[in-house]
Design a protein around this motif. Structure first.
Motif, PDB file in Angstrom:
ATOM      1  N   GLU A  60      65.845  32.972  69.407  1.00  0.00           N
ATOM      2  CA  GLU A  60      66.056  32.881  67.960  1.00  0.00           C
ATOM      3  C   GLU A  60      66.594  31.508  67.574  1.00  0.00           C
ATOM      4  O   GLU A  60      66.190  30.928  66.563  1.00  0.00           O
ATOM      5  CB  GLU A  60      67.028  33.971  67.517  1.00  0.00           C
ATOM      6  N   LEU A  61      67.504  30.953  68.391  1.00  0.00           N
ATOM      7  CA  LEU A  61      68.062  29.629  68.097  1.00  0.00           C
ATOM      8  C   LEU A  61      66.968  28.580  68.058  1.00  0.00           C
ATOM      9  O   LEU A  61      66.880  27.797  67.090  1.00  0.00           O
ATOM     10  CB  LEU A  61      69.108  29.253  69.142  1.00  0.00           C
ATOM     11  N   LEU A  62      66.128  28.546  69.066  1.00  0.00           N
ATOM     12  CA  LEU A  62      65.101  27.508  69.125  1.00  0.00           C
ATOM     13  C   LEU A  62      64.065  27.693  68.026  1.00  0.00           C
ATOM     14  O   LEU A  62      63.598  26.710  67.431  1.00  0.00           O
ATOM     15  CB  LEU A  62      64.451  27.498  70.502  1.00  0.00           C
ATOM     16  N   ASP A 114      61.802  25.736  62.966  1.00  0.00           N
ATOM     17  CA  ASP A 114      61.468  26.028  61.568  1.00  0.00           C
ATOM     18  C   ASP A 114      62.183  25.064  60.624  1.00  0.00           C
ATOM     19  O   ASP A 114      61.587  24.548  59.665  1.00  0.00           O
ATOM     20  CB  ASP A 114      61.843  27.461  61.216  1.00  0.00           C
ATOM     21  N   LYS A 115      63.456  24.813  60.878  1.00  0.00           N
ATOM     22  CA  LYS A 115      64.206  23.880  60.031  1.00  0.00           C
ATOM     23  C   LYS A 115      63.612  22.478  60.112  1.00  0.00           C
ATOM     24  O   LYS A 115      63.440  21.790  59.095  1.00  0.00           O
ATOM     25  CB  LYS A 115      65.675  23.853  60.455  1.00  0.00           C
ATOM     26  N   ALA A 116      63.317  22.034  61.342  1.00  0.00           N
ATOM     27  CA  ALA A 116      62.800  20.679  61.518  1.00  0.00           C
ATOM     28  C   ALA A 116      61.460  20.494  60.816  1.00  0.00           C
ATOM     29  O   ALA A 116      61.201  19.444  60.209  1.00  0.00           O
ATOM     30  CB  ALA A 116      62.677  20.362  63.002  1.00  0.00           C
ATOM     31  N   LEU A 117      60.606  21.480  60.881  1.00  0.00           N
ATOM     32  CA  LEU A 117      59.300  21.377  60.223  1.00  0.00           C
ATOM     33  C   LEU A 117      59.444  21.314  58.708  1.00  0.00           C
ATOM     34  O   LEU A 117      58.550  20.827  58.009  1.00  0.00           O
ATOM     35  CB  LEU A 117      58.415  22.548  60.635  1.00  0.00           C
ATOM     36  N   ALA A 138      75.155  24.485  70.515  1.00  0.00           N
ATOM     37  CA  ALA A 138      74.529  25.443  71.422  1.00  0.00           C
ATOM     38  C   ALA A 138      73.367  24.811  72.171  1.00  0.00           C
ATOM     39  O   ALA A 138      73.162  25.068  73.367  1.00  0.00           O
ATOM     40  CB  ALA A 138      74.048  26.663  70.635  1.00  0.00           C
ATOM     41  N   LEU A 139      72.626  23.954  71.490  1.00  0.00           N
ATOM     42  CA  LEU A 139      71.499  23.273  72.132  1.00  0.00           C
ATOM     43  C   LEU A 139      71.978  22.361  73.253  1.00  0.00           C
ATOM     44  O   LEU A 139      71.344  22.267  74.315  1.00  0.00           O
ATOM     45  CB  LEU A 139      70.724  22.462  71.100  1.00  0.00           C
ATOM     46  N   LEU A 140      73.110  21.678  73.041  1.00  0.00           N
ATOM     47  CA  LEU A 140      73.642  20.774  74.054  1.00  0.00           C
ATOM     48  C   LEU A 140      74.251  21.523  75.231  1.00  0.00           C
ATOM     49  O   LEU A 140      74.387  20.964  76.322  1.00  0.00           O
ATOM     50  CB  LEU A 140      74.699  19.849  73.430  1.00  0.00           C
ATOM     51  N   VAL A 195      63.946  24.309  75.659  1.00  0.00           N
ATOM     52  CA  VAL A 195      64.460  23.304  74.722  1.00  0.00           C
ATOM     53  C   VAL A 195      63.432  22.194  74.530  1.00  0.00           C
ATOM     54  O   VAL A 195      63.139  21.776  73.404  1.00  0.00           O
ATOM     55  CB  VAL A 195      65.796  22.724  75.238  1.00  0.00           C
ATOM     56  N   VAL A 196      62.878  21.704  75.627  1.00  0.00           N
ATOM     57  CA  VAL A 196      61.875  20.640  75.537  1.00  0.00           C
ATOM     58  C   VAL A 196      60.634  21.129  74.810  1.00  0.00           C
ATOM     59  O   VAL A 196      60.077  20.423  73.948  1.00  0.00           O
ATOM     60  CB  VAL A 196      61.511  20.125  76.948  1.00  0.00           C
ATOM     61  N   ALA A 197      60.201  22.330  75.109  1.00  0.00           N
ATOM     62  CA  ALA A 197      59.009  22.868  74.455  1.00  0.00           C
ATOM     63  C   ALA A 197      59.216  22.998  72.947  1.00  0.00           C
ATOM     64  O   ALA A 197      58.306  22.703  72.153  1.00  0.00           O
ATOM     65  CB  ALA A 197      58.654  24.227  75.059  1.00  0.00           C
ATOM     66  N   ALA A 198      60.415  23.409  72.543  1.00  0.00           N
ATOM     67  CA  ALA A 198      60.703  23.537  71.108  1.00  0.00           C
ATOM     68  C   ALA A 198      60.698  22.166  70.435  1.00  0.00           C
ATOM     69  O   ALA A 198      60.100  21.984  69.365  1.00  0.00           O
ATOM     70  CB  ALA A 198      62.047  24.234  70.917  1.00  0.00           C
TER      71      ALA A 198
END
Length: 354
Positions: A4-6, A11-14, A26-28, A37-40
């Motif tokens: 859900e986080l990724l 979605d936000k970045a797009l 959380a990502l770090l 993480v890389v795929a996202a």
């Protein structure tokens, strides 16, 4: 299945929206598998930049003997690092070095000189160098990095044909004094403001591996967002012997990739450049980093050597990417998020934001 986080971050970045602090932290951390993480991050990178990789090169116009005391820098005041030290190279020599890189695929040439900031003669040298490069390669982007700018200097560089001005924030404001005492974080922000006002494309990033915390990484990303840069170099500390940070080897390839992913989410449609220290700290995962960064430096850095340009070009091809040509536009054409229609102040019932 992507978490859900990724999914939220993608979605936000797009939509060109930035992460919440809790999401960034959380990502770090290590709760999300690195491959996910890389795929996202790669989904965002491909949406805005496709499979293109932009090549940039550095021409060190004047090396060493800097009066500033930046702890990460091999050219700093008091540095015992055995780096090259020389005064200004001739414009013709700089144009020769730049030309070699352009013929090897570089789209941007970064003219860099050590020092607190340029004097009158320094600006003249850079103006002549820009002219010499442009006479042979009129379409190449010229980025200039000369330290702190005074009144009118950015305007002169723009008039001479410079495309961009580079001045990194390097780390979070709260810990800036830990790495430098001869100028301030605010000085750096002021110089980027002068460059932007003069019409130069702002280029500003950071250096990681200097003992910063996860919160520091988020803080500098947020500070960079405030500057609205067109390009964001992500550097990883090169620990030169003879400098205060010469014994810091804190980074792992995974840490570097998580930082790059974070910057892709904070700067979804901005040129994120894989910069100094990539060979040392990413090692065998350099090609993986291309799924997050859309730009790299080609060849050598200021005072350290990079891997051969032929190896970089082969790495790009082997990873399934293509080198961006001079006729291609780096940044996406539409950035509607930057346009805020006024709905307050004069002509409305709402107060202004003055």
């Amino acid at each position: 299945m992507t978490s859900e986080l990724l999914n939220t971050l993608v979605d936000k970045a797009l939509q060109r929206r930035i992460p919440e602090r809790s999401e960034a932290l959380a990502l770090l951390g290590d709760s999300e598998p690195l491959i996910d993480v890389v795929a996202a991050g790669a989904r965002v990178r491909r949406e805005f930049f496709g499979a293109r990789v932009k090549l940039n090169t550095i021409v060190n116009m004047k090396s060493g003997l800097c009066p500033e005391d930046c702890g990460y820098c091999s050219q700093r005041l008091g540095s015992a690092a055995e780096v090259l030290k020389y005064s200004w190279i001739a414009p013709e020599k700089a144009a020769e070095v730049a030309g070699d890189a352009v013929r090897a695929g570089a789209k941007r040439v970064c003219l860099v000189a050590s020092g607190r900031g340029p004097g009158e003669r320094d600006l003249g040298r850079i103006e002549n160098t820009i002219a010499a490069i442009k006479s042979e390669h009129p379409r190449v982007e010229i980025c200039v990095c000369l330290g702190l700018l005074a009144d009118g200097q950015a305007e002169r560089l723009a008039a001479a044909g410079a495309h961009a001005y580079s001045h990194n924030l390097n780390t979070a404001e709260a810990r800036y004094a830990d790495i430098c005492s001869t100028h301030t974080f605010t000085d750096r922000v002021d110089t980027l403001g002068r460059a932007s006002t003069a019409g130069l494309s702002p280029c500003s990033g950071a250096i990681f591996g200097m003992g910063e915390s996860d919160d520091d990484i988020v803080d500098v990303a947020l500070a960079l967002r405030e500057l609205n840069p067109d390009s964001v170099p992500v550097n990883f500390l090169i620990p030169f012997e003879g400098t205060p940070l010469g014994d810091r080897w804190d980074l792992t390839p995974e840490r570097c990739l998580r930082i790059l992913a974070l910057f892709r989410f904070y700067f979804p449609d901005v040129e994120v450049r894989l910069a100094g220290g990539r060979e040392i700290h990413l090692r065998g995962l350099q090609s993986t980093a291309l799924h997050l960064a859309n730009s790299i430096f080609l060849g050598d850095y200021l005072t350290s050597e990079g891997q051969p340009g032929a190896d970089d070009r082969q790495m790009i091809i082997d990873a399934g990417f293509t080198i961006e040509g001079v006729d291609e536009q780096t940044l996406p054409a539409a950035r509607h998020d930057l346009v805020a229609i006024r709905r307050r102040g004069a002509g409305t019932a709402l107060p202004s934001n003055a």
